[in-house]
Design a protein around this motif. Sequence first.
Motif, PDB file in Angstrom:
ATOM      1  N   ARG A  48       0.855  -1.187   0.000  1.00 60.28           N
ATOM      2  CA  ARG A  48       0.000   0.000   0.000  1.00 60.28           C
ATOM      3  C   ARG A  48       0.894   1.242   0.000  1.00 60.28           C
ATOM      4  NH1 ARG A  48      -4.667   0.458   4.382  1.00 60.28           N
ATOM      5  NH2 ARG A  48      -2.901   0.685   5.807  1.00 60.28           N
ATOM      6  N   ARG A  49       0.614   2.125  -0.942  1.00 62.38           N
ATOM      7  CA  ARG A  49       1.440   3.315  -1.093  1.00 62.38           C
ATOM      8  C   ARG A  49       1.152   4.318   0.021  1.00 62.38           C
ATOM      9  NH1 ARG A  49       3.857   3.273  -6.156  1.00 62.38           N
ATOM     10  NH2 ARG A  49       2.854   2.058  -7.799  1.00 62.38           N
ATOM     11  N   ALA A  50       2.138   5.190   0.269  1.00 62.77           N
ATOM     12  CA  ALA A  50       1.937   6.241   1.266  1.00 62.77           C
ATOM     13  C   ALA A  50       0.802   7.168   0.836  1.00 62.77           C
ATOM     14  CB  ALA A  50       3.230   7.032   1.451  1.00 62.77           C
ATOM     15  N   LYS A  51       0.652   7.333  -0.482  1.00 58.93           N
ATOM     16  CA  LYS A  51      -0.402   8.188  -1.027  1.00 58.93           C
ATOM     17  C   LYS A  51      -1.039   7.476  -2.216  1.00 58.93           C
ATOM     18  CE  LYS A  51      -0.956  12.851  -2.940  1.00 58.93           C
ATOM     19  NZ  LYS A  51      -0.226  14.041  -3.440  1.00 58.93           N
ATOM     20  N   ALA A  52      -2.362   7.405  -2.235  1.00 58.01           N
ATOM     21  CA  ALA A  52      -3.067   6.691  -3.319  1.00 58.01           C
ATOM     22  C   ALA A  52      -2.723   7.287  -4.676  1.00 58.01           C
ATOM     23  CB  ALA A  52      -4.570   6.758  -3.087  1.00 58.01           C
ATOM     24  N   ASN A  53      -2.512   6.414  -5.684  1.00 58.70           N
ATOM     25  CA  ASN A  53      -2.248   6.910  -7.049  1.00 58.70           C
ATOM     26  C   ASN A  53      -3.191   6.293  -8.077  1.00 58.70           C
ATOM     27  OD1 ASN A  53      -1.229   4.288  -7.194  1.00 58.70           O
ATOM     28  ND2 ASN A  53       0.435   4.873  -8.582  1.00 58.70           N
ATOM     29  N   GLY A  54      -4.292   5.667  -7.588  1.00 64.90           N
ATOM     30  CA  GLY A  54      -5.239   5.063  -8.515  1.00 64.90           C
ATOM     31  C   GLY A  54      -6.009   6.095  -9.316  1.00 64.90           C
ATOM     32  N   HIS A  96      -8.440  11.135 -10.396  1.00 61.76           N
ATOM     33  CA  HIS A  96      -7.807  10.503  -9.243  1.00 61.76           C
ATOM     34  C   HIS A  96      -8.824   9.672  -8.445  1.00 61.76           C
ATOM     35  CE1 HIS A  96      -5.098   9.900  -5.906  1.00 61.76           C
ATOM     36  NE2 HIS A  96      -5.974  10.433  -5.064  1.00 61.76           N
ATOM     37  N   ASP A  97      -8.373   8.507  -7.992  1.00 64.52           N
ATOM     38  CA  ASP A  97      -9.211   7.643  -7.155  1.00 64.52           C
ATOM     39  C   ASP A  97      -8.453   7.387  -5.855  1.00 64.52           C
ATOM     40  OD1 ASP A  97     -10.778   5.759  -5.979  1.00 64.52           O
ATOM     41  OD2 ASP A  97     -10.575   4.245  -7.561  1.00 64.52           O
ATOM     42  N   ASN A  98      -8.883   8.014  -4.771  1.00 63.57           N
ATOM     43  CA  ASN A  98      -8.114   7.894  -3.531  1.00 63.57           C
ATOM     44  C   ASN A  98      -8.363   6.587  -2.778  1.00 63.57           C
ATOM     45  OD1 ASN A  98     -10.607   8.286  -2.409  1.00 63.57           O
ATOM     46  ND2 ASN A  98     -10.210  10.372  -1.658  1.00 63.57           N
ATOM     47  N   SER A  99      -9.142   5.670  -3.396  1.00 60.79           N
ATOM     48  CA  SER A  99      -9.402   4.390  -2.728  1.00 60.79           C
ATOM     49  C   SER A  99      -8.569   3.248  -3.318  1.00 60.79           C
ATOM     50  CB  SER A  99     -10.889   4.030  -2.832  1.00 60.79           C
ATOM     51  OG  SER A  99     -11.241   3.772  -4.182  1.00 60.79           O
ATOM     52  N   THR A 100      -7.739   3.547  -4.355  1.00 61.53           N
ATOM     53  CA  THR A 100      -6.959   2.475  -4.994  1.00 61.53           C
ATOM     54  C   THR A 100      -5.508   2.891  -5.225  1.00 61.53           C
ATOM     55  OG1 THR A 100      -7.540   3.193  -7.244  1.00 61.53           O
ATOM     56  CG2 THR A 100      -8.978   1.542  -6.209  1.00 61.53           C
ATOM     57  N   ASP A 101      -4.651   1.883  -5.337  1.00 59.72           N
ATOM     58  CA  ASP A 101      -3.256   2.057  -5.739  1.00 59.72           C
ATOM     59  C   ASP A 101      -3.062   1.346  -7.076  1.00 59.72           C
ATOM     60  OD1 ASP A 101      -2.396   3.490  -3.533  1.00 59.72           O
ATOM     61  OD2 ASP A 101      -1.893   1.685  -2.386  1.00 59.72           O
ATOM     62  N   ALA A 141       2.568  -3.107 -20.624  1.00 57.43           N
ATOM     63  CA  ALA A 141       1.789  -4.323 -20.843  1.00 57.43           C
ATOM     64  C   ALA A 141       0.477  -4.368 -20.080  1.00 57.43           C
ATOM     65  CB  ALA A 141       2.639  -5.547 -20.487  1.00 57.43           C
ATOM     66  N   CYS A 142       0.516  -4.073 -18.776  1.00 57.28           N
ATOM     67  CA  CYS A 142      -0.712  -4.192 -17.980  1.00 57.28           C
ATOM     68  C   CYS A 142      -0.573  -3.374 -16.706  1.00 57.28           C
ATOM     69  CB  CYS A 142      -1.006  -5.662 -17.639  1.00 57.28           C
ATOM     70  SG  CYS A 142       0.201  -6.423 -16.533  1.00 57.28           S
ATOM     71  N   ARG A 143      -1.667  -3.276 -15.989  1.00 56.51           N
ATOM     72  CA  ARG A 143      -1.665  -2.570 -14.710  1.00 56.51           C
ATOM     73  C   ARG A 143      -2.490  -3.358 -13.704  1.00 56.51           C
ATOM     74  NH1 ARG A 143      -5.346  -0.467 -18.267  1.00 56.51           N
ATOM     75  NH2 ARG A 143      -7.259   0.477 -17.427  1.00 56.51           N
ATOM     76  N   VAL A 144      -2.043  -3.316 -12.469  1.00 52.22           N
ATOM     77  CA  VAL A 144      -2.765  -3.972 -11.376  1.00 52.22           C
ATOM     78  C   VAL A 144      -3.254  -2.878 -10.444  1.00 52.22           C
ATOM     79  CG1 VAL A 144      -2.575  -5.530  -9.396  1.00 52.22           C
ATOM     80  CG2 VAL A 144      -1.398  -6.086 -11.539  1.00 52.22           C
ATOM     81  N   VAL A 145      -4.550  -2.884 -10.156  1.00 49.68           N
ATOM     82  CA  VAL A 145      -5.153  -1.863  -9.304  1.00 49.68           C
ATOM     83  C   VAL A 145      -5.636  -2.540  -8.017  1.00 49.68           C
ATOM     84  CG1 VAL A 145      -7.001  -0.162  -9.098  1.00 49.68           C
ATOM     85  CG2 VAL A 145      -5.804  -0.453 -11.286  1.00 49.68           C
ATOM     86  N   CYS A 146      -5.105  -2.080  -6.887  1.00 49.27           N
ATOM     87  CA  CYS A 146      -5.407  -2.695  -5.586  1.00 49.27           C
ATOM     88  C   CYS A 146      -6.246  -1.756  -4.726  1.00 49.27           C
ATOM     89  CB  CYS A 146      -4.114  -3.016  -4.839  1.00 49.27           C
ATOM     90  SG  CYS A 146      -2.993  -4.115  -5.734  1.00 49.27           S
ATOM     91  N   GLU A 147      -7.273  -2.321  -4.106  1.00 51.34           N
ATOM     92  CA  GLU A 147      -8.080  -1.534  -3.168  1.00 51.34           C
ATOM     93  C   GLU A 147      -7.275  -1.304  -1.893  1.00 51.34           C
ATOM     94  OE1 GLU A 147     -11.745  -3.562  -2.584  1.00 51.34           O
ATOM     95  OE2 GLU A 147     -12.356  -3.382  -4.682  1.00 51.34           O
ATOM     96  N   ARG A 148      -7.258  -0.056  -1.425  1.00 51.31           N
ATOM     97  CA  ARG A 148      -6.449   0.306  -0.266  1.00 51.31           C
ATOM     98  C   ARG A 148      -7.037  -0.173   1.060  1.00 51.31           C
ATOM     99  NH1 ARG A 148      -2.543   4.202  -0.696  1.00 51.31           N
ATOM    100  NH2 ARG A 148      -3.114   5.220   1.283  1.00 51.31           N
ATOM    101  N   ASN A 149      -8.293  -0.591   1.025  1.00 48.18           N
ATOM    102  CA  ASN A 149      -8.954  -1.069   2.245  1.00 48.18           C
ATOM    103  C   ASN A 149      -9.295  -2.547   2.123  1.00 48.18           C
ATOM    104  OD1 ASN A 149      -9.030   1.541   3.569  1.00 48.18           O
ATOM    105  ND2 ASN A 149     -10.573   2.114   2.044  1.00 48.18           N
ATOM    106  N   PRO A 150      -9.438  -3.254   3.245  1.00 47.98           N
ATOM    107  CA  PRO A 150      -9.765  -4.687   3.198  1.00 47.98           C
ATOM    108  C   PRO A 150     -10.991  -4.941   2.335  1.00 47.98           C
ATOM    109  CG  PRO A 150      -9.265  -4.016   5.444  1.00 47.98           C
ATOM    110  CD  PRO A 150      -9.323  -2.753   4.616  1.00 47.98           C
TER     111      PRO A 150
END
Length: 428
Positions: A48-54, A96-101, A141-150
Motif C-alpha cells: 500500500r502506497r503512502a499516497k493513493a495513485n489510482g 484521481h481515485d483515492n481508494s486504490t493504488d 503491458a498491464c496494470r494492477v489496481v489494488c483496493e487500499r482497504n480490506p
Amino acid sequence: MNSPKKDGDDDVPVKDPVKYGELVILGYNGSLPTGDRGRRKSRFALYRRAKANGVKPSAVHILNTPQDTKAVHSRGQHSISFTLSRNQTVVVEYCHDNSTDMFQIGRSTESPIDFVVTDTSGGGKEGEDPSIAPSTISRFACRVVCERNPPYTARIYAAGFDSSKNIFLGEKATKWKNPDGHMDGLTTNGVLVMHPEGFPEDPKQGLWREISVCGDVYALRETRSGPSRGKLAEGESSALRDGSLVDLCGATLLWRTGEGLMRAPTLRHLEALRQELNASRPQCPVGLSTLAFPSLPRSHSLEERQPWVYLTCGHVHGRHDWGQRSEGVEMPGEGEVSTTRRECPLCRTVGPYVPLWLGCEPAVYVDAGAPTHAFVPCGHVCSERTARYWAETPLPHGTHAFRPVCPFCSSALSTPGWTRLIFQGPID
C-alpha cells in the motif's frame, strides 16, 4: 522481501505497510541471472502506497480533429484514446481515485513502469539480444489496481499508461463499444489470465481468459493477436486470486496474495529441507560417495558432490561416466537440458542423465513437503504436489499453443513431466 519501487519514486515505504501481494516471474528460480536490480527483478512486492495513485474513468470526449485530441491530452489527466477513424477519436479521461493504488508492468524502463519485465526463454535465461529476437512483451503491458482497504482486492487490466499518462489504441487495434456505451479494447498480443480454484491446498486449473483494457474478461481469440475478440465471459472477474497466472506473451507471472505468502514455505524452510536431505547422507551407488545439494540460494555451477538422476527411472547417483550411450551436452548448467543418454547401473533403464537442482523460489510451491520429485527434463527438485500441479498446468506458448513448463527454469516439460527420486542411503 522487496520494498516498494525505489528509484526516484516518491512512494516511500511506511512502517509496517500493508502488503497486497507479490508478482513472481516464472522461470528464474529466485533471482534474475544477472541479479535483481531496482525495478528489474524476478519478483515484485506490491505494498500500500503512502499516497493513493489510482485513477478511475470520468469524462468521455468524442473528438473529430487532431487539435481537439491534443487539447484534451494537454490537461495532464490520465486518458485512454480509441482511434475509430482518421477523423474520429474517443478519449476517456480518468480522474484521481483515492481508494486504490495502481502498479504498472511492462518492458519499458520509463518511470510509469513499476515492474520491468523482459522475455523469459526456456531454460531460465533472460531474453535474447532484442536485435536478434524482438520482444513480444508490450512496453506498457498491464496494470494492477489494488483496493487500499480490506479485503485489498487486486484487479488486472490490459495496457499501462505511458509517460504522457495515455493509453493509445490505434485504428488497427481490436476495440469496440459495449452495449452500455463505454469503449473497450485489447492489446496487440493480449494479456491472458488463469485463475485456479483452491490454490494452494487443493488446486484445480481454471480456463485461460483474456483481459481487456477496461478489465472485462473474454474467451481467447483464435490466435494470440487475432483481430476479433473472444466471447464475453459472463460473471467472471479480473480480480486476482492467490495462484492466478498472468501471461504477457513472453513472460508468465504468478500472483501470490499477502495472506497466501504468509502460509507459503520460506527460503529458510527450503534450506531446512535441504539440510535434512543432506543429513540423510544419500550415496552414489557406483562411486559410493556421499552426495549433497549445494546451499541456497542456488549455486550457478555444478559442484563435486552434486546429485545426478536417471530421469526415466529416478535413481539418484553422483556424476560418473558409466553407461554412456550417445554424445550430447555432458555438463549442463542449471536449467539446461542434457541430450546425453545413459544406462542406469541399477535397473538398466536407458534415458537422460542430468544434475539435480533444488527449486529455490518459494512462491511456486503449493505445499511445504519434502523435495522428493524432479521435473523432466531439467532436473529441478521440489515436493510431489508442487511437481504434479505444474506438470498439469499448461501455459501459453506461441500464437495459440499451450504447454506445461518447469516453474523454476521455464523448460518445456515431457509427459508426465516429473519423476520420483530414488535415493540410496549410506551402507554403513
